[in-house]
Design an enzyme around this catalytic site. Sequence first.
Site, PDB file in Angstrom:
ATOM      1  N   ASP A  11     -12.718  33.510 -30.292  1.00  0.00           N
ATOM      2  CA  ASP A  11     -11.891  32.323 -30.519  1.00  0.00           C
ATOM      3  C   ASP A  11     -12.701  31.039 -30.356  1.00  0.00           C
ATOM      4  OD1 ASP A  11      -9.489  31.102 -31.183  1.00  0.00           O
ATOM      5  OD2 ASP A  11      -8.831  30.955 -29.094  1.00  0.00           O
ATOM      6  N   HIS A  28     -15.958  29.101 -38.901  1.00  0.00           N
ATOM      7  CA  HIS A  28     -15.803  30.530 -39.206  1.00  0.00           C
ATOM      8  C   HIS A  28     -17.111  31.105 -39.747  1.00  0.00           C
ATOM      9  CE1 HIS A  28     -11.631  30.299 -38.265  1.00  0.00           C
ATOM     10  NE2 HIS A  28     -11.321  29.525 -39.287  1.00  0.00           N
ATOM     11  N   LEU A 122     -23.975  52.481 -32.419  1.00  0.00           N
ATOM     12  CA  LEU A 122     -22.840  51.629 -32.006  1.00  0.00           C
ATOM     13  C   LEU A 122     -21.774  51.668 -33.099  1.00  0.00           C
ATOM     14  CD1 LEU A 122     -21.591  49.213 -30.279  1.00  0.00           C
ATOM     15  CD2 LEU A 122     -22.832  47.695 -31.826  1.00  0.00           C
TER      16      LEU A 122
HETATM   17  C1  IPE Z   1      -6.781  35.222 -31.734  1.00  0.00           C
HETATM   18  O1  IPE Z   1      -7.033  33.865 -31.874  1.00  0.00           O
HETATM   19  C2  IPE Z   1      -7.079  35.942 -33.014  1.00  0.00           C
HETATM   20  C3  IPE Z   1      -8.489  36.061 -33.385  1.00  0.00           C
HETATM   21  C4  IPE Z   1      -9.506  35.690 -32.675  1.00  0.00           C
HETATM   22  C5  IPE Z   1      -8.726  36.662 -34.665  1.00  0.00           C
HETATM   23  P1  IPE Z   1      -5.905  32.815 -32.295  1.00  0.00           P
HETATM   24  O2  IPE Z   1      -6.570  31.505 -32.375  1.00  0.00           O
HETATM   25  O3  IPE Z   1      -5.206  33.299 -33.510  1.00  0.00           O
HETATM   26  O4  IPE Z   1      -4.908  32.916 -31.063  1.00  0.00           O
HETATM   27  P2  IPE Z   1      -3.863  31.850 -30.519  1.00  0.00           P
HETATM   28  O5  IPE Z   1      -3.084  31.340 -31.686  1.00  0.00           O
HETATM   29  O6  IPE Z   1      -4.637  30.785 -29.852  1.00  0.00           O
HETATM   30  O7  IPE Z   1      -3.033  32.617 -29.537  1.00  0.00           O
HETATM   31  C1  IPE Z   2     -10.953  32.217 -34.145  1.00  0.00           C
HETATM   32  O1  IPE Z   2     -11.171  30.863 -34.164  1.00  0.00           O
HETATM   33  C2  IPE Z   2     -11.052  32.850 -35.504  1.00  0.00           C
HETATM   34  C3  IPE Z   2      -9.752  33.247 -36.077  1.00  0.00           C
HETATM   35  C4  IPE Z   2      -8.620  33.246 -35.449  1.00  0.00           C
HETATM   36  C5  IPE Z   2      -9.763  33.676 -37.457  1.00  0.00           C
HETATM   37  P1  IPE Z   2      -9.991  29.827 -34.411  1.00  0.00           P
HETATM   38  O2  IPE Z   2      -9.953  29.492 -35.863  1.00  0.00           O
HETATM   39  O3  IPE Z   2      -8.716  30.311 -33.853  1.00  0.00           O
HETATM   40  O4  IPE Z   2     -10.532  28.581 -33.598  1.00  0.00           O
HETATM   41  P2  IPE Z   2      -9.674  27.569 -32.736  1.00  0.00           P
HETATM   42  O5  IPE Z   2      -8.961  28.371 -31.696  1.00  0.00           O
HETATM   43  O6  IPE Z   2      -8.728  26.885 -33.672  1.00  0.00           O
HETATM   44  O7  IPE Z   2     -10.706  26.670 -32.165  1.00  0.00           O
HETATM   45 MG    MG Z   3      -7.879  30.093 -32.002  1.00  0.00          MG
END
Ligand code: IPE
Ligand code: IPE
Ligand code: MG
Length: 247
Positions: A11, A28, A122
């Site tokens: 995240d 991303h 792995l």
């Molecule tokens: C969790 O992150 C999902 C992934 C890392 C793919 P999110 O950014 O979607 O989670 P929330 O919305 O903060 O709970």
């Molecule tokens: C995690 O990073 C990747 C996905 C959920 C696809 P985020 O896109 O949720 O990044 P933040 O949480 O908004 O910084």
């Molecule tokens: Mg996120």
Amino acid sequence: MSISHVAIIMDGNGRWAEQRGLPRLAGHSRGVEVAREIAVAARDMGIGYLTLFAFSTENWKRPAEEVSGIFSLLRQFFAREASDLARSGIRIRTIGDIEGLPEPVRRVIEDAERMSSGAQRLVVNIAMNYGGRWDVVSAARKLAEAALAGDLDPSLIDENRFAAALSTAGQPDPDLVIRTGGDMRISNFLLWQTAYSELYVSPVLWPDFTPVHFKAALDDFASRDRRFGGIRKRSDEQRRGEGVDGP
Ligand code: IPE
Ligand code: IPE
Ligand code: MG
């Protein structure tokens, strides 16, 4: 302490990009590279299974442009990296509702899984269109179908049989779940499988996460006292102090 399976909620990509005045997709894009680096580090540390949360069943709520951008990055990643990863001993598997993904994404996933199926150092589970609730519900559906078809006696459904119907069938449960980006929640990740996983939240945003941070999480894990509902294991030192030999 031995560690077989590490699962990561990757995240913070969006925040990383926004802090730099870049489009979220730039986060991303960097995030995909970091995933590759961490997979290689996990392989070198002798970890058997690494599960990476790449796209959740709730991430469809994001703007269509971000969703399609993420899929296109993942598609490029699989197409570009699968054979190199396979050669380096990394097997790619996907977990999640793959049928709900766009056809071109599904195709490259299937190719990558096939191409890397012989790799043995792995296993990397990429969780795509994955939700812990989806996993539990689809396992329940599989078992119900088997029961209806007369192939399964419902009284025989126990935890082992249920686990064998999940997307992670045959794999050990995660010993450690790492979440980057600082939020302390599971966000519908592996709900069943994390019943006794150790949790580690790093404030570092995923695009900044390095093998050094990864190693720090594993070192922290090594100091945990996993009781699984039992009582604390006394250390050898304590036992020696009491003049008791052996376990
Ligand atoms: C969790 O992150 C999902 C992934 C890392 C793919 P999110 O950014 O979607 O989670 P929330 O919305 O903060 O709970
Ligand atoms: C995690 O990073 C990747 C996905 C959920 C696809 P985020 O896109 O949720 O990044 P933040 O949480 O908004 O910084
Ligand atoms: Mg996120």
